[in-house]
Design a protein around this motif. Sequence first.
Motif, PDB file in Angstrom:
ATOM      1  N   PHE A   1       1.085  -1.806   0.156  1.00 38.57           N
ATOM      2  CA  PHE A   1       0.065  -0.322  -0.318  1.00 38.57           C
ATOM      3  C   PHE A   1       0.885   1.259  -0.008  1.00 38.57           C
ATOM      4  N   GLN A   2       2.289   0.781  -0.550  1.00 39.56           N
ATOM      5  CA  GLN A   2       2.926   2.258  -0.593  1.00 39.56           C
ATOM      6  C   GLN A   2       2.215   4.156  -1.658  1.00 39.56           C
ATOM      7  N   TYR A   3       1.837   3.057  -2.434  1.00 38.07           N
ATOM      8  CA  TYR A   3       0.590   4.434  -3.183  1.00 38.07           C
ATOM      9  C   TYR A   3       0.302   5.335  -2.308  1.00 38.07           C
ATOM     10  N   LYS A   4      -0.241   4.605  -0.928  1.00 34.77           N
ATOM     11  CA  LYS A   4      -1.240   5.354  -0.001  1.00 34.77           C
ATOM     12  C   LYS A   4       0.205   7.152   0.521  1.00 34.77           C
ATOM     13  N   ASP A   5       1.330   6.101   0.215  1.00 35.51           N
ATOM     14  CA  ASP A   5       2.297   7.317   0.501  1.00 35.51           C
ATOM     15  C   ASP A   5       3.431   7.520   0.102  1.00 35.51           C
ATOM     16  N   PRO A   6       3.378   8.600  -0.768  1.00 38.34           N
ATOM     17  CA  PRO A   6       4.595   8.754  -1.852  1.00 38.34           C
ATOM     18  C   PRO A   6       5.605  10.371  -1.683  1.00 38.34           C
ATOM     19  N   ALA A   7       5.464  10.260  -0.282  1.00 35.48           N
ATOM     20  CA  ALA A   7       6.223  10.846   0.569  1.00 35.48           C
ATOM     21  C   ALA A   7       8.047  10.098   0.890  1.00 35.48           C
ATOM     22  N   HIS A   8       7.531   8.770   0.482  1.00 32.97           N
ATOM     23  CA  HIS A   8       8.577   8.441   0.999  1.00 32.97           C
ATOM     24  C   HIS A   8       9.463   7.954  -0.382  1.00 32.97           C
ATOM     25  N   ILE A   9       8.644   8.403  -1.600  1.00 36.35           N
ATOM     26  CA  ILE A   9       9.106   7.902  -2.988  1.00 36.35           C
ATOM     27  C   ILE A   9      10.260   8.514  -3.724  1.00 36.35           C
ATOM     28  N   TYR A  10       9.569  10.334  -3.542  1.00 40.17           N
ATOM     29  CA  TYR A  10       9.490  11.031  -4.465  1.00 40.17           C
ATOM     30  C   TYR A  10       9.428  11.939  -3.856  1.00 40.17           C
ATOM     31  N   ASN A  11      10.173  13.104  -4.475  1.00 43.95           N
ATOM     32  CA  ASN A  11      10.449  14.599  -3.695  1.00 43.95           C
ATOM     33  C   ASN A  11       9.180  15.588  -4.236  1.00 43.95           C
ATOM     34  N   LEU A  12       8.106  15.615  -3.221  1.00 44.93           N
ATOM     35  CA  LEU A  12       6.827  16.020  -3.448  1.00 44.93           C
ATOM     36  C   LEU A  12       7.557  17.535  -3.549  1.00 44.93           C
ATOM     37  N   SER A  13       8.299  17.997  -3.041  1.00 46.66           N
ATOM     38  CA  SER A  13       8.147  19.729  -3.019  1.00 46.66           C
ATOM     39  C   SER A  13       8.656  19.695  -4.666  1.00 46.66           C
ATOM     40  N   SER A  14       9.204  18.794  -5.305  1.00 47.42           N
ATOM     41  CA  SER A  14       9.182  18.648  -6.687  1.00 47.42           C
ATOM     42  C   SER A  14       9.224  19.415  -7.960  1.00 47.42           C
ATOM     43  N   PRO A  15       9.101  20.769  -8.797  1.00 51.77           N
ATOM     44  CA  PRO A  15       8.381  20.912  -9.260  1.00 51.77           C
ATOM     45  C   PRO A  15       7.800  20.125 -10.921  1.00 51.77           C
ATOM     46  N   ARG A  16       9.532  19.427 -10.978  1.00 50.27           N
ATOM     47  CA  ARG A  16       9.223  18.717 -12.148  1.00 50.27           C
ATOM     48  C   ARG A  16       8.116  17.530 -11.914  1.00 50.27           C
ATOM     49  N   LEU A  17       8.387  17.553 -10.951  1.00 50.23           N
ATOM     50  CA  LEU A  17       7.446  15.367  -9.715  1.00 50.23           C
ATOM     51  C   LEU A  17       5.812  15.697 -11.773  1.00 50.23           C
ATOM     52  N   LEU A  18       5.636  16.430 -11.108  1.00 49.59           N
ATOM     53  CA  LEU A  18       3.941  16.452 -11.544  1.00 49.59           C
ATOM     54  C   LEU A  18       4.079  16.773 -13.405  1.00 49.59           C
ATOM     55  N   GLU A  19       4.923  17.162 -14.221  1.00 45.41           N
ATOM     56  CA  GLU A  19       5.734  17.434 -14.981  1.00 45.41           C
ATOM     57  C   GLU A  19       6.027  15.779 -15.739  1.00 45.41           C
ATOM     58  N   ILE A  20       6.670  15.340 -15.489  1.00 46.74           N
ATOM     59  CA  ILE A  20       6.871  13.718 -15.135  1.00 46.74           C
ATOM     60  C   ILE A  20       6.329  12.784 -15.223  1.00 46.74           C
ATOM     61  N   PHE A  21       5.064  12.699 -14.091  1.00 48.69           N
ATOM     62  CA  PHE A  21       4.502  11.560 -13.818  1.00 48.69           C
ATOM     63  C   PHE A  21       2.965  11.831 -13.705  1.00 48.69           C
ATOM     64  N   SER A  22       1.579  11.735 -14.098  1.00 50.50           N
ATOM     65  CA  SER A  22       0.261  12.379 -13.550  1.00 50.50           C
ATOM     66  C   SER A  22       0.228  12.062 -12.363  1.00 50.50           C
ATOM     67  N   GLN A  23      -0.583  12.604 -11.192  1.00 51.44           N
ATOM     68  CA  GLN A  23      -1.212  12.496  -9.937  1.00 51.44           C
ATOM     69  C   GLN A  23      -1.552  11.263  -9.604  1.00 51.44           C
ATOM     70  N   GLU A  24      -2.028  10.887 -10.970  1.00 52.37           N
ATOM     71  CA  GLU A  24      -3.158   9.585 -10.915  1.00 52.37           C
ATOM     72  C   GLU A  24      -2.106   8.569 -11.177  1.00 52.37           C
ATOM     73  N   ARG A  25      -0.578   8.854 -11.677  1.00 51.74           N
ATOM     74  CA  ARG A  25       0.281   7.720 -11.421  1.00 51.74           C
ATOM     75  C   ARG A  25       1.124   7.539 -10.073  1.00 51.74           C
ATOM     76  N   ILE A  26       1.501   8.537  -9.955  1.00 52.09           N
ATOM     77  CA  ILE A  26       1.843   8.707  -8.572  1.00 52.09           C
ATOM     78  C   ILE A  26       0.852   8.057  -7.302  1.00 52.09           C
ATOM     79  N   GLU A  27      -0.146   8.257  -7.564  1.00 50.37           N
ATOM     80  CA  GLU A  27      -1.221   7.481  -6.031  1.00 50.37           C
ATOM     81  C   GLU A  27      -1.609   6.585  -6.962  1.00 50.37           C
ATOM     82  N   SER A  28      -1.166   5.363  -7.438  1.00 51.98           N
ATOM     83  CA  SER A  28      -1.344   4.069  -7.828  1.00 51.98           C
ATOM     84  C   SER A  28      -0.471   3.478  -9.018  1.00 51.98           C
ATOM     85  N   GLU A  29       0.439   3.362  -9.346  1.00 48.04           N
ATOM     86  CA  GLU A  29       1.471   2.669  -9.155  1.00 48.04           C
ATOM     87  C   GLU A  29       3.177   2.799  -8.505  1.00 48.04           C
ATOM     88  N   ILE A  30       3.318   3.600  -7.618  1.00 50.61           N
ATOM     89  CA  ILE A  30       4.569   3.273  -6.641  1.00 50.61           C
ATOM     90  C   ILE A  30       4.063   2.016  -5.410  1.00 50.61           C
TER      91      ILE A  30
END
Length: 337
Positions: free
Chosen positions: A145-174
């Motif tokens: 259930f790591q997808y519920k906690d993306p803060a331990h996978i990616y730097n959520l403060s990076s403006p680049r993150l949502l340019e690379i991956f959609s919010q839906e992917r972040i919340e479902s694939e990690i």
Amino acid sequence: MKNGIYTLANDYVYHQLVALLNSIEANAGQDVPVCVIAYNDQLEKVRAEVASRKNVTLLEDPAIFAEWEEFSYDVWKSHKTAIQVWQEKGIPKFYRVGENRRYCAFDSRSEFDKFIYLDADTLVMQPLDFVFQQLDDYDFVVYDFQYKDPAHIYNLSSPRLLEIFSQERIESEIFCSGFYAAKKGLFPPAQREWLLSQLREGDADVLYMAAPNQSVLNYLRMKSNTSIYNFARNLPVDQSTGCSVTSDHFENINYILYDRGNKLTYLHYIGLSSKLFNRVCAGENIDFPYRDIFLHYRYLHEPDQRPNFTTKAKAYNAPPSIGKRIFRKLGLTARGK
């Protein structure tokens, strides 16, 4: 096609490795091939343990290790601050170098065509055939259930993150890198070079430095668009189970854990230091979640070696005593210096 299980270990996690191997033998099958990847050169106990088991091998190939270590080093050199920050803390090369050796499972020279990777601080609770079968249709298979906690996978403060991956992917694939299934040959050299080029162009900003290998592995998979299946997201709610030691509602029936009547696939002692397991195996009566389960599998073949606790158990997360707090505040040890 050869299927098997990888784990990563050295002598510091020896007790946990023995417990994992015993749980695989007892619950997944006596003949399931297991390969222990050497975390570093501290392997005296590990080598002896591997030699005593017909189904277990040890991977300590310097050539394979060097190639993947150099790749990981290149990954982190693409980050603006990581190497400098780690060097200032006295960390040579990059943080947790040994952990990147788990990537060797993807190498074309590796032992298993399909594999399940398990951290040494896990226990297997049932046969894993259903996980291997899912690899017929997907490149990655996970169960957490790591997808519920993306803060331990990616730097959520990076403006680049949502340019690379959609919010839906972040919340479902990690996923948590403590358990995953995949295939040999993923991330071949040409693809790794392309991934490095993307990281150098700015993607590296999304990596999470506190869990470097977990972050990089998730990035590699998502950026490559390899297919993934997560049992935790796809099984009906009344059939899926948890896996983390932080869940306190699992039921122990004959040293198999159940979640609302469903048998766990594995238990992950995530967040508990290896030092804790070593202290308990040395005879300290420290309680932690599902300790009896761990001790059962650790001493499955050596019941006479199991610690016999005669004192009252201390909680693993108990606050330090007043005396220790005072010493700590004064910058002293219990010996006065």
